[in-house]
Design a protein around this motif. Structure first.
Motif, PDB file in Angstrom:
ATOM      1  N   LEU B 407       0.811  -1.222   0.000  1.00  0.00           N
ATOM      2  CA  LEU B 407       0.000   0.000   0.000  1.00  0.00           C
ATOM      3  C   LEU B 407       0.843   1.270   0.000  1.00  0.00           C
ATOM      4  CD1 LEU B 407      -2.842  -0.990   2.504  1.00  0.00           C
ATOM      5  CD2 LEU B 407      -2.911  -1.021   0.011  1.00  0.00           C
ATOM      6  N   ILE B 408       1.942   1.266   0.731  1.00  0.00           N
ATOM      7  CA  ILE B 408       2.730   2.488   0.879  1.00  0.00           C
ATOM      8  C   ILE B 408       4.014   2.446   0.023  1.00  0.00           C
ATOM      9  CG2 ILE B 408       3.963   3.952   2.537  1.00  0.00           C
ATOM     10  CD1 ILE B 408       0.994   4.075   2.940  1.00  0.00           C
ATOM     11  N   PHE B 409       4.646   1.294  -0.025  1.00  0.00           N
ATOM     12  CA  PHE B 409       5.856   1.198  -0.853  1.00  0.00           C
ATOM     13  C   PHE B 409       5.522   0.776  -2.284  1.00  0.00           C
ATOM     14  CE2 PHE B 409       7.482   0.872   3.432  1.00  0.00           C
ATOM     15  CZ  PHE B 409       8.686   1.539   3.391  1.00  0.00           C
ATOM     16  N   ARG B 410       4.286   0.368  -2.513  1.00  0.00           N
ATOM     17  CA  ARG B 410       3.780  -0.033  -3.822  1.00  0.00           C
ATOM     18  C   ARG B 410       4.648  -1.104  -4.487  1.00  0.00           C
ATOM     19  NH1 ARG B 410       2.005   5.045  -7.109  1.00  0.00           N
ATOM     20  NH2 ARG B 410       3.629   6.165  -5.990  1.00  0.00           N
ATOM     21  N   ARG B 411       4.926  -2.114  -3.694  1.00  0.00           N
ATOM     22  CA  ARG B 411       5.647  -3.265  -4.233  1.00  0.00           C
ATOM     23  C   ARG B 411       4.960  -4.521  -3.749  1.00  0.00           C
ATOM     24  NH1 ARG B 411      10.891  -2.415  -6.796  1.00  0.00           N
ATOM     25  NH2 ARG B 411      11.565  -0.300  -6.309  1.00  0.00           N
ATOM     26  N   GLU B 412       4.933  -5.541  -4.603  1.00  0.00           N
ATOM     27  CA  GLU B 412       4.390  -6.821  -4.169  1.00  0.00           C
ATOM     28  C   GLU B 412       5.368  -7.491  -3.219  1.00  0.00           C
ATOM     29  OE1 GLU B 412       3.209  -9.389  -7.383  1.00  0.00           O
ATOM     30  OE2 GLU B 412       1.923  -7.815  -8.237  1.00  0.00           O
ATOM     31  N   VAL B 413       4.843  -8.115  -2.172  1.00  0.00           N
ATOM     32  CA  VAL B 413       5.703  -8.750  -1.174  1.00  0.00           C
ATOM     33  C   VAL B 413       6.535  -9.846  -1.840  1.00  0.00           C
ATOM     34  CG1 VAL B 413       5.725 -10.150   0.926  1.00  0.00           C
ATOM     35  CG2 VAL B 413       4.150  -8.223   0.728  1.00  0.00           C
ATOM     36  N   ALA B 414       7.849  -9.764  -1.632  1.00  0.00           N
ATOM     37  CA  ALA B 414       8.743 -10.771  -2.207  1.00  0.00           C
ATOM     38  C   ALA B 414       8.645 -12.060  -1.388  1.00  0.00           C
ATOM     39  CB  ALA B 414      10.178 -10.255  -2.203  1.00  0.00           C
ATOM     40  N   PHE B 415       8.977 -13.152  -1.977  1.00  0.00           N
ATOM     41  CA  PHE B 415       8.952 -14.480  -1.333  1.00  0.00           C
ATOM     42  C   PHE B 415       7.643 -14.734  -0.578  1.00  0.00           C
ATOM     43  CE2 PHE B 415      13.557 -13.056  -0.728  1.00  0.00           C
ATOM     44  CZ  PHE B 415      13.972 -13.555  -1.953  1.00  0.00           C
ATOM     45  N   CYS B 489      13.065  -9.613   8.049  1.00  0.00           N
ATOM     46  CA  CYS B 489      13.953  -8.561   7.520  1.00  0.00           C
ATOM     47  C   CYS B 489      14.290  -8.840   6.060  1.00  0.00           C
ATOM     48  CB  CYS B 489      15.240  -8.476   8.349  1.00  0.00           C
ATOM     49  SG  CYS B 489      14.940  -7.947  10.039  1.00  0.00           S
ATOM     50  N   ILE B 490      14.546 -10.126   5.732  1.00  0.00           N
ATOM     51  CA  ILE B 490      14.894 -10.476   4.360  1.00  0.00           C
ATOM     52  C   ILE B 490      13.723 -10.179   3.421  1.00  0.00           C
ATOM     53  CG2 ILE B 490      15.364 -12.446   2.818  1.00  0.00           C
ATOM     54  CD1 ILE B 490      16.979 -13.638   5.226  1.00  0.00           C
ATOM     55  N   ILE B 491      12.517 -10.565   3.849  1.00  0.00           N
ATOM     56  CA  ILE B 491      11.335 -10.322   3.007  1.00  0.00           C
ATOM     57  C   ILE B 491      11.156  -8.818   2.783  1.00  0.00           C
ATOM     58  CG2 ILE B 491       8.817 -10.478   2.902  1.00  0.00           C
ATOM     59  CD1 ILE B 491       9.175 -13.117   4.609  1.00  0.00           C
ATOM     60  N   ALA B 492      11.299  -8.042   3.865  1.00  0.00           N
ATOM     61  CA  ALA B 492      11.086  -6.598   3.752  1.00  0.00           C
ATOM     62  C   ALA B 492      12.125  -5.970   2.831  1.00  0.00           C
ATOM     63  CB  ALA B 492      11.137  -5.949   5.135  1.00  0.00           C
ATOM     64  N   VAL B 493      13.391  -6.320   3.042  1.00  0.00           N
ATOM     65  CA  VAL B 493      14.457  -5.708   2.239  1.00  0.00           C
ATOM     66  C   VAL B 493      14.334  -6.157   0.780  1.00  0.00           C
ATOM     67  CG1 VAL B 493      16.953  -5.610   1.894  1.00  0.00           C
ATOM     68  CG2 VAL B 493      16.003  -5.421   4.186  1.00  0.00           C
ATOM     69  N   ALA B 494      14.070  -7.461   0.559  1.00  0.00           N
ATOM     70  CA  ALA B 494      13.949  -7.975  -0.801  1.00  0.00           C
ATOM     71  C   ALA B 494      12.779  -7.313  -1.525  1.00  0.00           C
ATOM     72  CB  ALA B 494      13.778  -9.489  -0.779  1.00  0.00           C
ATOM     73  N   THR B 495      11.686  -7.083  -0.792  1.00  0.00           N
ATOM     74  CA  THR B 495      10.537  -6.422  -1.412  1.00  0.00           C
ATOM     75  C   THR B 495      10.923  -5.021  -1.884  1.00  0.00           C
ATOM     76  OG1 THR B 495       9.078  -7.653   0.039  1.00  0.00           O
ATOM     77  CG2 THR B 495       8.143  -5.730  -1.037  1.00  0.00           C
ATOM     78  N   LEU B 496      11.668  -4.315  -1.044  1.00  0.00           N
ATOM     79  CA  LEU B 496      12.054  -2.952  -1.409  1.00  0.00           C
ATOM     80  C   LEU B 496      13.004  -2.948  -2.603  1.00  0.00           C
ATOM     81  CD1 LEU B 496      12.584  -1.305   2.081  1.00  0.00           C
ATOM     82  CD2 LEU B 496      10.552  -1.375   0.652  1.00  0.00           C
ATOM     83  N   LEU B 497      13.879  -3.957  -2.667  1.00  0.00           N
ATOM     84  CA  LEU B 497      14.906  -3.943  -3.713  1.00  0.00           C
ATOM     85  C   LEU B 497      14.416  -4.586  -5.006  1.00  0.00           C
ATOM     86  CD1 LEU B 497      18.084  -4.816  -1.606  1.00  0.00           C
ATOM     87  CD2 LEU B 497      17.259  -2.557  -2.314  1.00  0.00           C
ATOM     88  N   ILE B 498      13.771  -5.775  -4.884  1.00  0.00           N
ATOM     89  CA  ILE B 498      13.435  -6.507  -6.100  1.00  0.00           C
ATOM     90  C   ILE B 498      11.952  -6.810  -6.242  1.00  0.00           C
ATOM     91  CG2 ILE B 498      15.730  -7.595  -6.368  1.00  0.00           C
ATOM     92  CD1 ILE B 498      14.385 -10.135  -5.103  1.00  0.00           C
ATOM     93  N   GLY B 499      11.118  -6.368  -5.265  1.00  0.00           N
ATOM     94  CA  GLY B 499       9.680  -6.636  -5.346  1.00  0.00           C
ATOM     95  C   GLY B 499       9.075  -6.003  -6.595  1.00  0.00           C
ATOM     96  N   LYS B 500       8.084  -6.697  -7.171  1.00  0.00           N
ATOM     97  CA  LYS B 500       7.460  -6.187  -8.391  1.00  0.00           C
ATOM     98  C   LYS B 500       6.711  -4.901  -8.088  1.00  0.00           C
ATOM     99  CE  LYS B 500       4.289  -7.815 -11.660  1.00  0.00           C
ATOM    100  NZ  LYS B 500       3.183  -8.743 -11.637  1.00  0.00           N
ATOM    101  N   LYS B 501       6.943  -3.868  -8.916  1.00  0.00           N
ATOM    102  CA  LYS B 501       6.289  -2.577  -8.673  1.00  0.00           C
ATOM    103  C   LYS B 501       4.805  -2.669  -8.975  1.00  0.00           C
ATOM    104  CE  LYS B 501       9.875   0.844  -8.971  1.00  0.00           C
ATOM    105  NZ  LYS B 501      10.710   1.621  -9.860  1.00  0.00           N
ATOM    106  N   ILE B 502       4.003  -2.021  -8.122  1.00  0.00           N
ATOM    107  CA  ILE B 502       2.563  -1.967  -8.366  1.00  0.00           C
ATOM    108  C   ILE B 502       2.264  -0.590  -8.948  1.00  0.00           C
ATOM    109  CG2 ILE B 502       0.284  -2.018  -7.290  1.00  0.00           C
ATOM    110  CD1 ILE B 502       1.618  -3.714  -5.038  1.00  0.00           C
ATOM    111  N   GLU B 503       1.658  -0.569 -10.138  1.00  0.00           N
ATOM    112  CA  GLU B 503       1.356   0.726 -10.757  1.00  0.00           C
ATOM    113  C   GLU B 503       0.051   1.270 -10.183  1.00  0.00           C
ATOM    114  OE1 GLU B 503       3.534   2.224 -12.514  1.00  0.00           O
ATOM    115  OE2 GLU B 503       4.840   0.462 -12.489  1.00  0.00           O
ATOM    116  N   ALA B 504       0.062   2.529  -9.821  1.00  0.00           N
ATOM    117  CA  ALA B 504      -1.157   3.141  -9.296  1.00  0.00           C
ATOM    118  C   ALA B 504      -2.052   3.545 -10.468  1.00  0.00           C
ATOM    119  CB  ALA B 504      -0.815   4.339  -8.445  1.00  0.00           C
TER     120      ALA B 504
END
Lengths: 176, 504
Positions: B407-415, B489-504
């Motif tokens: 919702l806020i970082f607009r990325r799909e949760v990684a793993f 922590c890994i899920i959060a960091v991976a989401t920020l770095l490589i998580g798929k972007k959600i287009e608004a």
């Protein structure tokens, strides 16, 4: 929804029966626990002390030294062993890092234990009973105690008091 | 306000103020970094208290234990709460954040303060524990760091209240505040009161450490400190309960059963918790039995009543929502068909149970005057608060992260597969850590002690093999909990770095 404003008139929505029952039970239970504490002062046998005095760390050290000098009967691992008469005022001093003296008490006799510290905060923990009382510098915590079982009991410190904290211990011996 | 400063969330329909979004992101990421640091330190703690492993030496154990407390209880939780406050005001109310510059002031003060304190601890200038009871003394910069951090948090609360005013005057919502915002407001009110106690106790202590004024009385310090130290836990409770309601809504569409009851319970927290902080002083000199009984009993139990109300209301509103979805067979079909694979939901359920049953009940029991004699400062106490602030608050914050990321970082949760398991591994392991600590504490094993056998002391202390076993279980479960925390922590960091972007 918890993220949208509630319907107008939400304050007047009546409580559901189950919720009323739950809150009533919870409230009664809270009151019972509260009343258990004063009740234990009346009917229970073990309570925290509420006798205390302000005392300077120097004075407390002076009184403890005088107490040790008067009643010493020996030494155990470098700590003086003190055997005061029944009913006496007895002193236990916490300091970095030990409890002194070793107290030699009589089972069934009552003593007034003066507990304090001459440097930082300590906390006396009597094992294996697992009874814990605070030793705060500047304050004389007075506990009226009657040993009910005999043997040798460990004292440890359970308030962090510096890097040697874990090495701070002491002993109480109770003769039958 | 320029409309270019807003975007509309496609999932929730909230109008999201971009500066608020950036502040939420920054505070949340910083919080997670502190969680990572604190978690690594926690690993050192359990592997040292597990007597057979005894990893760290005495000096570093105490030093890192001090830092573990500061990193977790202060930095991780309060940075995350700042994100929660901005979310519950600007985002939930679709409003602009009042004075984003003040939000940045909050961030800089808190980060600077936390860093200053952490450095002082690591330099060996502050081996005093989280409580830093006088006359044990740290370098004056340690206290200054805590003061700066607290001032930053107060600034954050003021930004929150100012945003409520902005939203009201600009008419971004109609009627009463949503429940989540109301709960966050309760948290912020308690925070202001609590942090003021922090100022009252830490400013003179700082001046004392700097050699300017004489030391305050050791018992007065303890009294004032706990006005800060325990009441601040009620900020966590309010924030956590708000997050529970939020997760109930996000995961199953739950709607509070009775707004009046939920809100009254939050008001109980505000009114009745502060005095109850004195349950830390139940074995102390300086207070009469009547005083101790009154202040730990009557008032605290009204705050407990508030928790009891939420304990019914939250599972209740989840049940209602799931029954509406058609899970009406028998008494428990709704529970069976609940979305247990959704990490937001499992985190909510495990957090609720851990906080209430393990943390809450032990808190009430250990906090009664006479029982406290056999609980004061032994391992029962960290057992209690690892159930409340770790299995409870931390797990709830982990659960909401799985929604904040999209919702806020607009990325799909990684793993996503890992995310499904994470709350179970972390939550259940923390239950075991807490219970084994309480068990060992029952035998009188001291908290905050590097060694329990009297090593270097005049006398030998023996607790017996059953206590060794309890501490081994604590150690093993602690390692598992750290793995669960690392997964987060890994899920959060991976989401920020490589998580798929959600287009608004």
């Amino acid at each position: 929804m918890s993220v949208t404003s509630p319907q107008p008139g939400w304050w007047n929505t009546p409580l559901h029966k189950e919720e009323k029952i739950w809150i009533t039970i919870a409230f009664v239970w809270c009151i019972l626990i509260t009343l258990a504490m004063p009740a234990w002062h009346l009917f229970g046998t073990q309570n925290a002390a509420s006798e205390y005095y302000k005392i300077s760390t120097e004075d407390f050290g002076f009184l403890t030294d005088a107490f040790i000098e008067k009643y010493t009967v020996g030494e155990d691992s470098g700590v003086p062993v003190v055997a005061p008469p029944a009913g006496a005022d007895i002193f236990l001093r916490g300091q970095q890092w030990g409890w002194d003296p070793v107290l030699k008490l009589k089972q069934g006799s009552t003593y007034r234990l003066h507990l304090s510290s001459v440097d930082v905060n300590h906390s006396m923990s009597l094992l294996p009973m697992n009874m814990n009382f605070k030793a705060v510098p500047g304050w004389d915590n007075v506990l009226t105690i009657t040993p009910t079982s005999s043997g040798s009991f460990n004292l440890i410190c359970n308030e962090f008091c510096g890097i040697g904290h874990h090495s701070m211990n002491g002993k109480i011996i109770v003769d039958s | 306000m320029a409309s270019g400063n807003f975007r509309t969330c496609p999932t929730t329909g909230f109008k999201i103020h971009i500066p608020a979004q950036t502040l939420i992101q920054t505070n949340a990421v910083t919080a997670i970094v502190f969680l990572l640091v604190g978690g690594i330190l926690g690993l050192g703690m359990v592997l040292t208290r597990w007597q057979a492993v005894h990893l760290l030496n005495d000096e570093w154990f105490y030093r890192l234990l001090t830092l573990h407390g500061i990193a977790m209880l202060v930095a991780w939780i309060i940075f995350f709460e700042m994100a929660v406050l901005y979310f519950a005001s600007a985002i939930v109310l679709s409003s602009r954040l009042a004075a984003p510059w003040a939000g940045w002031l909050q961030y800089v003060l808190m980060l600077g303060g936390a860093a200053l304190t952490a450095v002082q601890i690591l330099l060996g200038n502050a081996d005093v524990m989280f409580t830093s009871y006088v006359p044990l003394q740290a370098n004056h910069l340690y206290y200054l760091g805590i003061i700066l951090f607290a001032v930053g948090a107060i600034v954050g609360c003021i930004v929150f209240f100012a945003t409520l005013v902005v939203a009201k005057t600009e008419g971004t919502y109609k009627g009463s505040l949503p429940l989540v915002t109301f709960g966050a407001a309760a948290a912020a009110i308690i925070a202001i009161a609590t942090l003021s106690h922090g100022a009252i106790v830490f400013i003179p202590t700082w001046l004392w450490a700097a050699g300017i004024i004489p030391m305050m009385d050791a018992e007065v310090y303890r009294l004032l400190f706990w006005g800060f130290g325990h009441s601040s836990q009620q900020i966590n409770v309010c924030a956590m309960v708000s997050v529970w309601y939020l997760l109930g809504t996000l995961t199953v569409g739950a709607k509070p059963m009775n707004e009046k009851v939920c809100r009254t319970a939050f008001v109980f927290y505000i009114l009745f918790i502060n005095i109850a902080s004195e349950h830390h002083l139940l074995t102390d000199p300086g207070l009469s039995a009547a005083h101790k009984t009154w202040n730990t009993g009557y008032f605290m139990h009204l705050a407990v009543l508030a928790s009891m109300i939420h304990a019914f209301s939250i599972p209740g509103c989840i049940e209602v929502a799931l029954r509406k979805k058609g899970y009406t067979r028998g008494a428990f079909e709704w529970l069976k068909k609940a979305p247990w694979g959704n990490p937001g939901f499992s985190a909510l359920a495990l957090s609720l149970f851990g906080f209430g049953f393990l943390g809450g009940i032990t808190g009430v029991v250990y906090g009664t005057e006479q029982v406290n004699i056999i609980a004061h400062n032994n391992l029962r106490i960290p057992g209690h608060f690892h159930a409340t602030v770790v299995a409870g608050t931390t797990l709830a914050f982990m659960g909401i992260t799985y929604y904040v990321l999209p919702l806020i970082f607009r990325r799909e949760v990684a793993f996503p597969g890992l995310a499904k398991l994470q709350p179970y591994i972390f939550g259940i392991a923390m239950y075991v850590v807490s219970v084994s600590m309480m068990f060992a504490g029952g035998f009188g094993v001291s908290r905050r002690s590097w060694d329990m056998n009297g090593v270097d002391g005049p006398f030998q202390v023996n607790f017996g093999p059953i206590v060794d076993m309890a501490l081994a279980i604590m150690g093993i479960a602690g390692v598992v909990a750290c793995i669960g925390g690392a997964m987060y922590c890994i899920i959060a960091v991976a989401t920020l770095l490589i998580g798929k972007k959600i287009e608004a």
